[in-house]
Enzyme design. Structure first.
Site, PDB file in Angstrom:
ATOM      1  CB  CYS A   8      -0.955  -0.014   1.017  1.00  0.00           C
ATOM      2  SG  CYS A   8      -1.806   1.422   1.335  1.00  0.00           S
ATOM      3  CB  CYS A  13      -0.329   2.391   4.169  1.00  0.00           C
ATOM      4  SG  CYS A  13      -1.895   1.799   3.352  1.00  0.00           S
ATOM      5  CG  ASP A  14       3.498   1.253   4.544  1.00  0.00           C
ATOM      6  OD1 ASP A  14       2.944   1.631   5.393  1.00  0.00           O
ATOM      7  OD2 ASP A  14       3.286  -0.050   4.024  1.00  0.00           O
TER       8      ASP A  14
END
Ligand code: NDP
Length: 316
Positions: free
Chosen positions: A142, A145-146
């Protein structure tokens, strides 16, 4: 013994637990069938259990780890009286109300007046050595997200579909360079995404390139790659790898029971209503577009309110 319930929630990611918090506060005494810890697709807490730092969930200005966030949601659901059962649903029968939910045995474990399906989705993985071990340690599924953790780093994205290109383009905001590893000599993604990705100076496409192994002691340090035409092997020095080769919704249980789209995701109509009256769906199992913890939690709230109103309308 079969237990009668007003609400059974299947799944315990952000969608399922938010649905549990809301239905518990509405005095509907929900039971949440959480999944089993041994499995990647059915584990309690869902995909957030596979991530490390979550920095984009509102209310946590200094970030929170995925497991910690899920542990807090779980605690909140328990506080309002939700029952959480660590088990895996093996069969459902939505052909008649109350709906039958089986957890292992031949007899239904629960008969439910309403059901909230929140079984999520799982990322397809490469299945190469090092991948599972380094998931959350430089290997991610993701970018939203990261990506932030890779400022100034050289990283790789695997895949040639819209997801991979979207991730690669997004990651150029942070990374000094993005290596896009495509196993064939062409992309599957839409033309417009192809044009955007190919025009981006920070993206280098490696055609006919497969991943053999993800290398690194405690975090990703490099990748062993292979030319899928010649078989020539090489090493790519990157500190991050994003696997973006597709997702699959966890809908095997619901085939023949609920309307599913061609891509396997649950069809929802108004709000969270499925094709069966009294069965609601929320989170990634019905959303292949946003796939965020916050949107998932939001749709869990919608499903809880929809279930509550539906039960009220049925005179429960
Ligand atoms: P896709 O199935 O479209 O693409 C998967 C990609 O991963 C393909 O390039 C495939 O290669 C590659 N791949 C699969 N397995 C492996 C493997 N083991 N090793 C290396 N590469 C592999 O999945 P997406 O998630 O990209 O998209 C799913 C759907 O969602 C699509 O319909 C897409 O259009 C849509 N979508 C739309 C977006 C948008 O409009 N903004 C954003 C994201 C997704 P190969 O081509 O050789 O099979």
């Amino acid at each position: 013994m079969t237990e009668r319930r007003q609400v059974v929630v299947i799944g315990s990611g952000p969608a399922g637990l938010t649905a549990a918090i809301y239905t518990a506060r509405a005095q509907l005494e929900p039971v949440v069938i959480e999944g089993e810890p041994s499995s990647t697709s059915d584990q309690p807490g869902g995909q957030l259990m596979l991530t490390t730092e979550v920095e984009n969930f509102p209310g946590f200005p200094t970030g929170v780890t995925g497991p910690e966030l899920m542990s807090q949601m779980r605690e909140q659901a328990l506080r309002f009286g939700a029952d959480l059962v660590t088990a895996k649903v093996t069969k459902v029968d939505f052909s008649a109300s109350p709906f039958a939910i089986y957890v292992g045995s031949d007899e239904p474990t629960y008969l439910a007046d309403s059901v909230i399906v929140a079984t999520g989705a799982r990322s397809l993985m490469l299945g190469v050595p090092g991948e599972e071990r380094l998931l959350g340690y430089g290997l991610s599924t993701c970018a939203t997200c990261d990506g932030f953790f890779f400022r100034g780093h050289e990283i790789a994205v695997v895949g040639g579909g819209d997801s991979a290109l979207e991730e690669a383009i997004f990651l150029t905001r942070f990374a000094s360079k993005v290596h896009l590893l495509v196993r064939r000599d062409s992309l599957r993604a839409s033309k417009i995404m192809q044009e955007r990705a190919l025009a981006n100076e920070k993206i280098e496409v490696h055609w006919n390139t497969g991943v053999l192994e993800v290398l690194g002691e405690s975090k990703v340090e490099r990748l062993a790659i292979v030319d899928t035409v010649t078989g020539a092997e090489a090493v790519l020095e990157v500190t991050g790898i994003f696997v973006a080769i597709g997702h699959v919704p966890n809908t095997d249980l619901f085939k023949g029971q609920l309307g599913l789209h061609d891509n396997g995701y649950i069809e929802v109509g108004v709000g969270s209503r499925t094709t069966v009256d009294g069965v609601f769906a929320c989170g990634d199992v019905q959303d292949h577009v946003y796939r965020q913890a916050i949107t998932s939690a939001g749709s869990g709230c919608m499903a809880a309110i929809d279930a509550e109103r539906w039960l009220e309308g049925q005179g429960h």
